[in-house]
Motif scaffolding. Structure first.
Motif, PDB file in Angstrom:
ATOM      1  N   SER A 240       0.774  -1.327  -0.121  1.00 14.11           N
ATOM      2  CA  SER A 240      -0.138   0.152   0.202  1.00 14.11           C
ATOM      3  C   SER A 240       0.966   1.150  -0.008  1.00 14.11           C
ATOM      4  N   SER A 241       2.079   1.093   0.140  1.00 12.61           N
ATOM      5  CA  SER A 241       3.072   2.234   0.452  1.00 12.61           C
ATOM      6  C   SER A 241       3.930   2.584  -0.769  1.00 12.61           C
TER       7      SER A 241
ATOM      8  N   HIS B 152       6.980   7.316  -7.221  1.00  7.34           N
ATOM      9  CA  HIS B 152       6.128   6.260  -7.628  1.00  7.34           C
ATOM     10  C   HIS B 152       7.036   5.034  -7.543  1.00  7.34           C
ATOM     11  N   PHE B 153       7.112   4.446  -6.656  1.00  8.46           N
ATOM     12  CA  PHE B 153       7.808   2.904  -6.359  1.00  8.46           C
ATOM     13  C   PHE B 153       7.201   1.852  -7.176  1.00  8.46           C
ATOM     14  N   ASP B 154       5.742   1.892  -7.744  1.00 10.81           N
ATOM     15  CA  ASP B 154       5.242   1.034  -8.685  1.00 10.81           C
ATOM     16  C   ASP B 154       5.731   1.076  -9.889  1.00 10.81           C
ATOM     17  N   ARG B 155       6.280   2.410 -10.377  1.00 10.59           N
ATOM     18  CA  ARG B 155       6.484   2.576 -11.900  1.00 10.59           C
ATOM     19  C   ARG B 155       8.114   2.889 -11.820  1.00 10.59           C
TER      20      ARG B 155
ATOM     21  N   GLU C  81       8.660  13.383 -15.081  1.00  7.87           N
ATOM     22  CA  GLU C  81       9.187  12.038 -14.552  1.00  7.87           C
ATOM     23  C   GLU C  81      10.609  11.943 -14.855  1.00  7.87           C
ATOM     24  N   THR C  82      11.276  11.543 -13.888  1.00  6.86           N
ATOM     25  CA  THR C  82      12.711  11.071 -13.984  1.00  6.86           C
ATOM     26  C   THR C  82      12.808   9.510 -13.494  1.00  6.86           C
ATOM     27  N   PRO C  83      13.048   8.490 -14.348  1.00  2.00           N
ATOM     28  CA  PRO C  83      13.426   7.233 -13.825  1.00  2.00           C
ATOM     29  C   PRO C  83      14.398   7.080 -13.023  1.00  2.00           C
ATOM     30  N   PHE C  84      14.101   5.866 -12.013  1.00  3.97           N
ATOM     31  CA  PHE C  84      15.296   5.402 -11.062  1.00  3.97           C
ATOM     32  C   PHE C  84      15.222   3.905 -11.438  1.00  3.97           C
ATOM     33  N   SER C  85      16.494   3.490 -10.940  1.00  2.00           N
ATOM     34  CA  SER C  85      16.688   1.770 -10.748  1.00  2.00           C
ATOM     35  C   SER C  85      15.951   1.306  -9.666  1.00  2.00           C
TER      36      SER C  85
ATOM     37  N   GLY D  69      16.023   2.819  -6.096  1.00  5.24           N
ATOM     38  CA  GLY D  69      14.711   2.929  -5.380  1.00  5.24           C
ATOM     39  C   GLY D  69      14.870   2.395  -4.028  1.00  5.24           C
ATOM     40  N   GLU D  70      15.801   1.425  -4.006  1.00  6.00           N
ATOM     41  CA  GLU D  70      15.896   0.714  -2.457  1.00  6.00           C
ATOM     42  C   GLU D  70      16.438   1.593  -1.444  1.00  6.00           C
TER      43      GLU D  70
END
Length: 233
Positions: A127-128, A139-142, A152-156, A160-161
């Motif tokens: 949920s988080s 957005h950790f789901d994406r 938007e800027t992507p991260f690996s 993300g961890e």
């Protein structure tokens, strides 16, 4: 609920068979590939939980593939490689791999590493998946960060961890040891250097001044502290 899917990319048939057998005996589903082109084609319809990737591939540079998987797919990547030099390991972790296993290895070790990685990934409540902080939305789901304009800027996955670790512990000192315990991997120079690179990249993506970052502060000799105000959900 289906068993986790582990993909294996290695041009050695014996390695593919050994890993497939060990992982399936442990309850995982597997898909094995000898070439990167076959693997990438399969990713159009399959979404693996873990990708095991050899660096020495006949049709593609393994490190480039690892970086693309981590950044564009948000995949959890474990490198399996005969390259034992520290620099190869550091480079792989810097490019977004989550772990690095040196050949020759015991297949039981690979199974244990896969299980450990999945436990860490599942430990965070689903949920988080969205966090807001200082004009940003993560957005950790994406695997993207969104600024106030919507850009938007992507991260690996690996970046993300680290970002999630900071956002879950705002305004608290996080030591190197605490980072190693939370994120996994063997402590040492290669882990420290990989963390430094990931944090540097996060600072760049957050448009921080590298000489005086506002959000991710280095406390020399102690660790890091995230100074933002964070709201989850």
């Amino acid at each position: 609920m289906s068993a986790p899917l582990v993909t294996i990319l290695d041009d050695e048939p014996a390695i593919r068979t050994m890993l497939s057998d060990a992982l399936e005996d442990a309850g995982f589903r597997t898909m094995a590939f000898a070439r990167a082109t076959e693997f990438e084609a399969a990713l159009r319809s399959a979404r693996p939980d873990i990708c095991l990737v050899d660096l020495s591939l006949p049709d593609r540079d393994g490190l480039t593939l690892v970086h693309r998987l981590a950044l564009e797919q948000g995949a959890t990547v474990i490198i399996i490689s005969g390259r034992a030099q520290v620099q190869d390991k550091v480079t792989g972790l810097e490019l977004g791999a989550d772990d690095y296993i040196i050949k020759p290895f015991d297949p039981a070790e690979v199974v244990a590493r896969v299980r450990a990685r999945l436990r860490r990934d599942s430990a965070t409540p689903q949920s988080s998946e969205t966090a807001r902080f200082n004009g940003w939305v993560a957005h950790f789901d994406r695997y993207v960060m969104e600024d106030e304009s919507g850009a938007e800027t992507p991260f690996s996955h690996a970046e993300g961890e680290v970002l999630r670790l900071f956002l879950e512990r705002p305004k608290r000192l996080i030591s190197r040891q605490a980072m190693q315990e939370a994120l996994g991997g063997a402590a040492g120079d290669s882990f420290d250097r990989a963390m430094d690179v990931r944090i540097s990249r996060l600072r760049t993506k957050l448009r921080e001044d590298p000489r005086n970052p506002r959000l991710i502060k280095t406390i020399y000799g102690a660790g890091y502290i995230f100074l933002g105000d964070v709201t989850w959900g």
